[in-house]
Every structure is written in structure tokens, then in C-alpha cells.
Write a protein that holds these residues in place. Structure first.
Motif, PDB file in Angstrom:
ATOM      1  N   CYS A  25       0.831  -1.202   0.000  1.00 38.05           N
ATOM      2  CA  CYS A  25       0.000   0.000   0.000  1.00 38.05           C
ATOM      3  C   CYS A  25       0.867   1.254   0.000  1.00 38.05           C
ATOM      4  O   CYS A  25       1.869   1.333   0.713  1.00 38.05           O
ATOM      5  CB  CYS A  25      -0.891   0.038   1.243  1.00 38.05           C
ATOM      6  N   ILE A  36      -1.921  -0.972  -3.674  1.00 37.79           N
ATOM      7  CA  ILE A  36      -3.134  -0.260  -3.303  1.00 37.79           C
ATOM      8  C   ILE A  36      -2.785   1.189  -3.005  1.00 37.79           C
ATOM      9  O   ILE A  36      -1.793   1.478  -2.335  1.00 37.79           O
ATOM     10  CB  ILE A  36      -3.817  -0.911  -2.087  1.00 37.79           C
ATOM     11  N   THR A  38      -4.333   4.262  -1.042  1.00 42.94           N
ATOM     12  CA  THR A  38      -5.427   4.538  -0.106  1.00 42.94           C
ATOM     13  C   THR A  38      -6.099   5.879  -0.357  1.00 42.94           C
ATOM     14  O   THR A  38      -7.295   6.017  -0.110  1.00 42.94           O
ATOM     15  CB  THR A  38      -4.942   4.491   1.357  1.00 42.94           C
ATOM     16  N   THR A  61     -10.071   3.328  -4.993  1.00 42.12           N
ATOM     17  CA  THR A  61     -11.466   3.660  -5.232  1.00 42.12           C
ATOM     18  C   THR A  61     -11.587   4.499  -6.501  1.00 42.12           C
ATOM     19  O   THR A  61     -10.611   5.125  -6.937  1.00 42.12           O
ATOM     20  CB  THR A  61     -12.070   4.441  -4.053  1.00 42.12           C
ATOM     21  N   TYR A  87     -16.258   0.741  -1.974  1.00 45.51           N
ATOM     22  CA  TYR A  87     -16.146   0.341  -0.580  1.00 45.51           C
ATOM     23  C   TYR A  87     -16.933  -0.943  -0.324  1.00 45.51           C
ATOM     24  O   TYR A  87     -18.070  -1.092  -0.764  1.00 45.51           O
ATOM     25  CB  TYR A  87     -16.689   1.424   0.341  1.00 45.51           C
ATOM     26  N   LEU A 101     -11.610  -2.738   0.411  1.00 40.21           N
ATOM     27  CA  LEU A 101     -11.423  -1.333   0.775  1.00 40.21           C
ATOM     28  C   LEU A 101     -12.642  -0.870   1.565  1.00 40.21           C
ATOM     29  O   LEU A 101     -13.776  -1.131   1.179  1.00 40.21           O
ATOM     30  CB  LEU A 101     -11.257  -0.468  -0.474  1.00 40.21           C
ATOM     31  N   SER A 111      -9.492   5.353   1.727  1.00 36.66           N
ATOM     32  CA  SER A 111      -9.922   4.026   2.147  1.00 36.66           C
ATOM     33  C   SER A 111      -8.972   3.424   3.167  1.00 36.66           C
ATOM     34  O   SER A 111      -7.779   3.730   3.213  1.00 36.66           O
ATOM     35  CB  SER A 111     -10.041   3.086   0.942  1.00 36.66           C
ATOM     36  N   GLN A 112      -9.546   2.551   4.006  1.00 35.86           N
ATOM     37  CA  GLN A 112      -8.786   1.600   4.790  1.00 35.86           C
ATOM     38  C   GLN A 112      -8.661   0.323   3.962  1.00 35.86           C
ATOM     39  O   GLN A 112      -9.430   0.107   3.024  1.00 35.86           O
ATOM     40  CB  GLN A 112      -9.497   1.288   6.096  1.00 35.86           C
ATOM     41  N   VAL A 113      -7.706  -0.520   4.330  1.00 35.62           N
ATOM     42  CA  VAL A 113      -7.481  -1.766   3.595  1.00 35.62           C
ATOM     43  C   VAL A 113      -7.576  -2.936   4.565  1.00 35.62           C
ATOM     44  O   VAL A 113      -6.887  -2.959   5.594  1.00 35.62           O
ATOM     45  CB  VAL A 113      -6.097  -1.776   2.912  1.00 35.62           C
TER      46      VAL A 113
END
Length: 345
Positions: A25, A36, A38, A61, A87, A101, A111-113
């Protein structure tokens, strides 16, 4: 006791947050097939062009993709290996790990992962977030941001910052144009709260702020009519000091609106909700990050058994890890390791 196996979670010396066996990330890692993003702030976009070139999938996203293209038009985010995830929609990789996400209250699209491994281990990376508006995810291993991870970073103000800011702007609009300075995302947050408070004056801004604002509007912020500062209308509003709010990135603070009413929004203020910093200018303590108390609260609610603090993007990762262990009794370590640190607790 060893905090966590590197195959479970870690933060590398180049800032990549590694989760499970496949995910990196917010920075490039040559050994991970999945990257990813975020959110679309610069310190989370590191090595993105390399990731696009080398990774099997680059995941984010839809809003983050659109904002990242504005922040750096050189990103080629329409490539076949770009995967946009809504999400809560899981993505299964290699039949043994699932990536999801989940919303983070930070900037649009943040976003959180969550990575769920084959043996059922739940690994979470928060990314940047404010606790209010961010769902806390139950997990076994947590990687948490540490921007305000020092115990001195507390905002225990007995005042509603949003209401204070709206009232300040409304009062100053009686004298003409009000300039607001902040980072992308935070500027749009101010626009949104003004529109919610029925402030209907024109919003004037340069091109990049305008493009970011249009994306935020598309994804639900309802910012209303937006005016470019280079347009005839925008130039007339600013040159004539007519009632409007002019939004500029923090980097423009010493270039525009020098003799007008000015408000800077910043999370790096912990003593006062608002203070005057020069004749025309005020600093308002508006943040899009959790303060120390809310970081600790997230860790508590997550029920994590092991915690890693992001010591790459903050100078407070070590302090936060120490406080998590002391206050909650959960093994915590800052990564990447600084001089004199060890993973043994």
C-alpha cells in the motif's frame, strides 16, 4: 516476543505498507503483485508509475483514481491493470487472500485496507483517517497512521470547529472576499460545510482546486457553482473585493490575497481552536487526521493483537507505538525501524 512476521505486515524503508503475501500500500514494492493507493495525497502516491508498469493490479477507489489523475496528469490510470473497487466490495487474489477497501474519513475516496489471509488472519491498514466518520475494523494485526501520534497532539477544544469556521467566514464576507488556504481535500471540506450552512456566495479558485472540487462534487459533496479565478467573473470578484470565498492551496498562501481577510485551516494546532497569526490572517484548527486520543481509541476498538505504527510518514510513530503498549497492553512497534529500535518487545 517477535511482533509480527514480515509476511503478515510491515512498513518498508521506502514507505510501502505490506499486508499479507501480495499487497503493498501507498508505495512501490518490487516483490508485491498488488499495489493499493489509499488516497490521492502525494505521500501516498510514491512510486505509482512504477507500480502501474510492474504490478499485476493497482487498486484504489474510483474517486481516488480521478483525483490522482488531477494531482499528477502523468499517471496513466486508465490502463488495464488499474482496478477500481467500491467500498465493501471484496477482491479475491490467488484463491488465498481477499482484499477489501473500506471508508476512511479523510479526503474524498480515502480508504482503509482489509486483507484476510487463507488461515483467517485479518490485517488492517487504516491509511489516514479521522475517527469520526471512519468505521473501526476488527482485526488481528493493525497498521495505523501516526501523523498525530505524540501525546502532545490533542485537540480538546470545547467548541465546534466547523461552526466556528463558518461563522468566521460569514462575518468576514461583509467586508468582501475571504481567502481560505489549505490542502486538497480539506479545501473541499470547507466548501461542503459552507454550502451545508447555506452560504451561497460564489466560490472562486485556480484550475487545480477547481478540478479537484468538480471530482468531489461528482462523488457527492454538493459544492454548488464553482468559478475559476482566471474567468471574467472570477477576476471581477477578486479585483473588486466582492463578497466571495477564494480557495487556494497552502502553497499559494504568500502569493495571493495578501491584504484581504485570510483563513488558514491546519491540523497542526493543538492549543487554540483559532488564533490570529498576522494582521489579516487567522489559523483555524481543522484537521483531516485523528489526534492522539482518537488514534488510541481506534486501536482499542479494533481489538488488534499486534500493532505497527507508520513511522515513514510521521515523526511520531515510535511515540505512538510506545503509548499503545503502555496504555492498552497491546504489543506495538514503529516501522520502518529508527536507530536503536528493535522488533523484540
Amino acid at each position: 516476543m517477535l511482533l509480527a512476521d514480515d509476511t503478515q505486515a510491515s512498513v518498508t524503508k521506502t514507505g510501502a505498507v505490506l499486508l499479507g503475501n501480495y499487497v503493498a500500500c501507498d508505495a512501490f514494492d518490487a516483490n508485491r503483485p498488488l499495489r493499493i493507493v489509499t488516497h490521492a495525497h502525494g505521500d501516498h502516491l510514491g512510486g505509482l508509475r512504477k507500480s502501474i508498469k510492474h504490478c499485476e493490479k493497482v487498486i484504489m477507489t474510483p474517486a481516488t483514481r480521478d483525483l490522482a489523475e488531477i494531482v499528477n496528469p502523468k499517471f496513466q490510470l486508465q490502463n488495464n491493470n488499474i482496478l477500481t473497487l467500491e467500498y465493501g466490495k471484496p477482491f479475491r487474489y490467488n484463491d488465498d487472500e481477499t482484499i477489501t477497501l473500506l471508508k476512511a474519513d479523510h479526503i474524498m475516496g480515502a480508504s482503509q485496507v482489509l486483507v484476510e489471509t487463507a488461515n483467517g488472519t485479518r490485517i488492517v491498514y487504516t491509511g489516514d483517517f479521522k475517527l469520526e466518520g471512519t468505521p473501526v475494523i476488527d482485526c488481528d494485526i493493525l497498521v495505523v497512521e501516526a501523523t498525530y501520534g505524540n501525546p502532545s497532539c490533542r485537540r480538546n477544544f470545547d467548541v465546534n470547529i466547523n461552526e466556528l469556521l463558518v461563522a468566521m467566514i460569514e462575518r468576514r464576507l461583509r467586508g468582501g472576499t475571504v481567502y481560505v488556504f489549505g490542502f486538497y481535500g480539506k479545501l473541499q471540506e470547507v466548501m461542503h460545510m459552507l454550502r451545508k450552512a447555506d452560504v451561497e456566495v460564489p466560490f472562486v479558485m485556480p484550475d487545480t482546486v477547481h478540478e479537484v472540487s468538480k471530482v468531489c462534487d461528482i462523488y457527492g459533496m454538493n459544492l454548488g457553482s464553482l468559478t475559476l479565478d482566471t474567468s471574467n467573473e472570477g477576476q471581477e470578484l477578486l479585483d473588486s473585493n466582492l463578497p466571495c470565498v477564494a480557495f487556494y492551496h497552502t502553497n499559494s498562501r504568500f502569493k495571493v490575497g495578501l491584504n484581504h481577510a485570510r483563513i488558514c485551516v491546519s491540523g497542526w494546532e493543538f492549543q487554540n481552536p483559532c488564533r490570529q497569526i498576522n494582521e489579516h490572517e487567522y489559523l483555524v484548527a481543522l484537521s483531516d487526521h485523528s489526534d492522539f486520543d482518537n488514534l488510541i481509541e481506534y486501536v482499542k476498538r479494533s481489538k488488534a493483537k499486534q500493532v505497527i505504527t507508520d513511522n515513514y510518514r510521521s515523526t511520531h510513530g515510535k511515540a505512538l507505538a510506545d503509548e499503545i503498549t503502555k496504555r492498552i497492553g497491546v504489543p506495538a512497534v514503529a516501522q520502518p525501524l529508527g536507530k536503536g529500535q528493535t522488533t523484540l518487545l
